[in-house]
Structure formats: C-alpha cells, structure tokens
Design an enzyme around this catalytic site. Structure first.
Site, PDB file in Angstrom:
ATOM      1  N   LYS A 201      19.669  13.261 -16.955  1.00  0.00           N
ATOM      2  CA  LYS A 201      20.468  12.367 -17.792  1.00  0.00           C
ATOM      3  C   LYS A 201      21.934  12.558 -17.432  1.00  0.00           C
ATOM      4  O   LYS A 201      22.471  13.662 -17.520  1.00  0.00           O
ATOM      5  CB  LYS A 201      20.240  12.700 -19.265  1.00  0.00           C
ATOM      6  CG  LYS A 201      21.122  11.911 -20.205  1.00  0.00           C
ATOM      7  CD  LYS A 201      20.660  12.052 -21.623  1.00  0.00           C
ATOM      8  CE  LYS A 201      21.576  11.293 -22.558  1.00  0.00           C
ATOM      9  NZ  LYS A 201      21.132  11.372 -23.940  1.00  0.00           N
ATOM     10  N   LYS A 255      18.041   8.605 -16.424  1.00  0.00           N
ATOM     11  CA  LYS A 255      18.846   7.782 -17.320  1.00  0.00           C
ATOM     12  C   LYS A 255      20.309   7.879 -16.965  1.00  0.00           C
ATOM     13  O   LYS A 255      20.777   9.008 -16.778  1.00  0.00           O
ATOM     14  CB  LYS A 255      18.613   8.303 -18.740  1.00  0.00           C
ATOM     15  CG  LYS A 255      19.337   7.594 -19.815  1.00  0.00           C
ATOM     16  CD  LYS A 255      18.999   8.238 -21.115  1.00  0.00           C
ATOM     17  CE  LYS A 255      19.952   7.698 -22.128  1.00  0.00           C
ATOM     18  NZ  LYS A 255      20.012   8.534 -23.283  1.00  0.00           N
TER      19      LYS A 255
HETATM   20  C1  PBG Z   1      21.199  10.528 -27.462  1.00  0.00           C
HETATM   21  C2  PBG Z   1      20.864   9.339 -26.649  1.00  0.00           C
HETATM   22  C3  PBG Z   1      21.741   8.443 -26.018  1.00  0.00           C
HETATM   23  C4  PBG Z   1      20.934   7.432 -25.484  1.00  0.00           C
HETATM   24  C5  PBG Z   1      19.620   7.736 -25.794  1.00  0.00           C
HETATM   25  N1  PBG Z   1      19.578   8.938 -26.501  1.00  0.00           N
HETATM   26  C6  PBG Z   1      23.219   8.393 -25.956  1.00  0.00           C
HETATM   27  C7  PBG Z   1      23.994   9.508 -25.434  1.00  0.00           C
HETATM   28  O1  PBG Z   1      23.487  10.438 -24.815  1.00  0.00           O
HETATM   29  O2  PBG Z   1      25.198   9.466 -25.684  1.00  0.00           O
HETATM   30  C8  PBG Z   1      21.467   6.243 -24.750  1.00  0.00           C
HETATM   31  C9  PBG Z   1      20.567   5.094 -24.639  1.00  0.00           C
HETATM   32  C10 PBG Z   1      21.221   3.824 -24.257  1.00  0.00           C
HETATM   33  O3  PBG Z   1      22.408   3.759 -23.907  1.00  0.00           O
HETATM   34  O4  PBG Z   1      20.519   2.815 -24.313  1.00  0.00           O
HETATM   35  N2  PBG Z   1      21.235  11.741 -26.867  1.00  0.00           N
END
Ligand code: PBG
Length: 329
Positions: A201, A255
């Site tokens: 991520k 992601k």
């Molecule tokens: C939380 C999380 C996030 C997303 C999914 N779970 C945001 C972040 O890490 O700030 C983002 C998903 C999206 O942008 O569609 N940890």
C-alpha cells in the site's frame, strides 16, 4: 517470440471481425472478479451522495439491503465496509474501533442476519476512520507507534471476527501485524477467518476522495509516509508481500491500482498467491468526472478494469462494482 514476418505475417488478420477478436482475446471480466466497497453512515433512511465520487453513496444500516441485494443479484462475491464515523466519536486512540455497536459491527451483524453466506464481508483493520488525527495508528511524540498500534488492531480484528466478518483486511501498514493478528485469531477459535493483507500500500495522493467519504480528510495531520510505501519503490513491495505471506496472509492487495500495474505483475510472477488490486477513490473520481465532462466516453471504465486482469489480478476492489450489469455488456 516473433514467428514470421510481414508481408506473410499480418497481425491485423486476427482483428478483422468481432468474432475473431473474441476468439483470440486473452482476458475477460466477470462479476466474480469484484469486491464492492460500501460506505456506512449513521442514522436511518439515509442514502447520501459522496460529492467527490459521482455515483457513490453512503448508506445507513437500514438502507443496506438496497445495495447488498443488487450486489448479490449481479453475482459479486464480497463487499468491503467503510464507516463514516461521527466526529464526536473520534479520539486520539480510535476507541470507537473497539465499540461492538459501531457502524461496521452493526452492518456486519445486519448483513449476516439477512443474507448469511450469500455474500462475503471484508472489513478494514486500521484506525483512521476512528482517530481524531486521521492516522491509521496511535501517536506518541509525533510518531506512529508500531507495536502498540498492533495491540489495538488485534482487538479490532477479534471484534470484527466475532461479529461475523469473513475477511479481515489490515490496511494500516504496521510491521508484523499479519502474524500477530493471525495468531490471535487462531487462539480465539477464528481459524477460518481469512486475512487479505493490504501488503503493498503506497503513500498516495489517489486516496483523497476516500478520505472525504469517511470524513478523515479535514482531520488528517501530516501525511502517511512513515508507514505507507514510497511510490518510487518496487523491490520493497516484494519484500512486504513475502513477509505477509510468511506471517499468514491468505491474499494480498496492491493499492492504488492503475498506477501500480507493474507491481501487480511482478507479485504475480514472483509469488503464487491470490493478488487483488484496489482501484482507489482517486482513480474512480478521475474516470467518472472525465466521463461526466465528456472528456472520455464510458468505455474507459471497462478498459480500466480489464487492465487489472491483464496485469495478473485475481480480483478488483472497485466502486464501479455495483454497476457491473451495465459495464460488462
Ligand atoms: C484506510 C484506507 C484508505 C483507503 C482504504 N483504507 C485510506 C488511507 O490509507 O488513507 C483508501 C481507499 C480509496 O482511496 O479508495 N487505511
């Protein structure tokens, strides 16, 4: 690789009609490839638009059947739940994450009561929807503290498992959390609860609209670069994946999605494990707003989704998943 040469060889021959293009097509999409994210909101009879994400809504618990039944009808295997927590319930340690009456817990119970195992439920494991500072973990002396955060994440995982969550998805990027969560789940009799690790991520600008949707945008202090990955790196993603597999992840996630297709591909080549892609909120908003402004036509949605399959994704988390009946035709 090249077996022939022009003019004897003409690749256009296989493209001349739709039937021949279909015969040689290498990838396809079906509803089974999708996970639908759903935003939850407090109150009753609410279906509230997320302004930065045209076509996406927040649902109150009693309105969930509307979207869940659509997902089941389309044939989507799993939904992912994300709460918009009221500001007065947020604090520095994300206490609301451990409240068995929080939005996510109530939604799990309601969905499982009505639909049993007709559809899977995935829940994020992270504190950001619940903390007043918008970070995924606890803060001490301006640092996100790893090991203490994991202790809270373990409790959040156990609570969500107890409520009936099928797949826990740690999205916090703390080191070592997969192993510790797996161990605690097993010890408490949750051997069958799966773990989908957000293993690669990245600290990305593409999460903006999501933070708006869950209401953590205004509150986020600083950035998430000390725990989410640097987008200049790819070998590091393979190390993250390797560790999470060793610690017990059943599936891994990359992601954001589209800017990271290279990462999906190299994970697929290096590890024989289910890999999922998250087409995140910023990707969704860019495509949707461009379509709305008629800069591109809506075939771009299908094209963007096939790209994930081509790169090697087994499944795709996408905010378009509830409209696949119109997209996959
Ligand atoms: C939380 C999380 C996030 C997303 C999914 N779970 C945001 C972040 O890490 O700030 C983002 C998903 C999206 O942008 O569609 N940890």
């Amino acid at each position: 690789m090249i077996t022939g040469k022009y003019p004897g060889l003409r690749l256009r021959r296989n493209r001349k009609f739709s039937w021949t293009r279909r015969l040689v097509q290498e990838n396809s999409l079906s509803p089974s490839d999708f996970i639908l994210p759903i935003f939850l909101i407090d109150g009753i009879n609410k279906k509230e638009p997320v302004n930065t994400m045209p076509g996406v809504y927040r649902y109150s618990i009693n309105k969930l059947p509307q979207i869940i039944e659509k997902a089941i009808k389309i044939g989507i295997p799993m939904v992912a739940l994300f709460p918009k927590t009221k500001n007065n319930l947020k604090d520095a340690v994300g206490s609301e994450s451990l409240n068995e009456n929080n939005l996510v817990c109530k939604a799990i119970v309601e969905i499982k009561k009505r639909y049993k195992n007709q559809i899977g439920i995935m829940c994020d494991v992270a504190l950001d929807p619940y903390t007043s500072h918008g970070h995924d973990g606890l803060i001490k002396s301006k640092q996100i503290i790893n090991d203490e955060t994991i202790e809270v994440l373990i409790n959040q995982s156990l609570l969500q498992a107890q409520m009936g969550c099928d797949v826990l998805a740690p999205s916090d990027m703390m080191d070592g959390r997969i192993g510790k969560i797996r161990k605690s789940l097993d010890k408490s009799g949750f051997q069958n609860v799966q773990i989908l690790s957000y293993a690669a991520k990245y600290a990305s600008s593409f999460y903006g609209p999501f933070r708006d949707a869950v209401g953590s945008k205004g509150s986020l202090i600083g950035d998430k670069k000390t725990y989410q990955m640097d987008f200049k790196n790819s070998n590091e993603a393979l190390r993250e994946i390797a560790l999470d597999i060793k610690e017990g992840a059943d599936m891994v996630m990359v992601k954001p999605g589209m800017p990271y297709l290279d990462i999906i591909k190299s994970i697929k080549e290096n590890f024989k494990i289910p890999v999922f892609a998250y087409q995140v909120s910023g990707e969704y908003s860019l495509i949707s707003n461009a379509i709305k402004k008629k800069l591109i036509n809506d075939d771009a949605i299908y094209e963007s989704l096939v790209a994930f399959k081509r790169a090697g994704s087994n499944a795709i988390v996408s905010y378009y998943a509830d409209r696949l009946d119109k997209i996959l035709i």
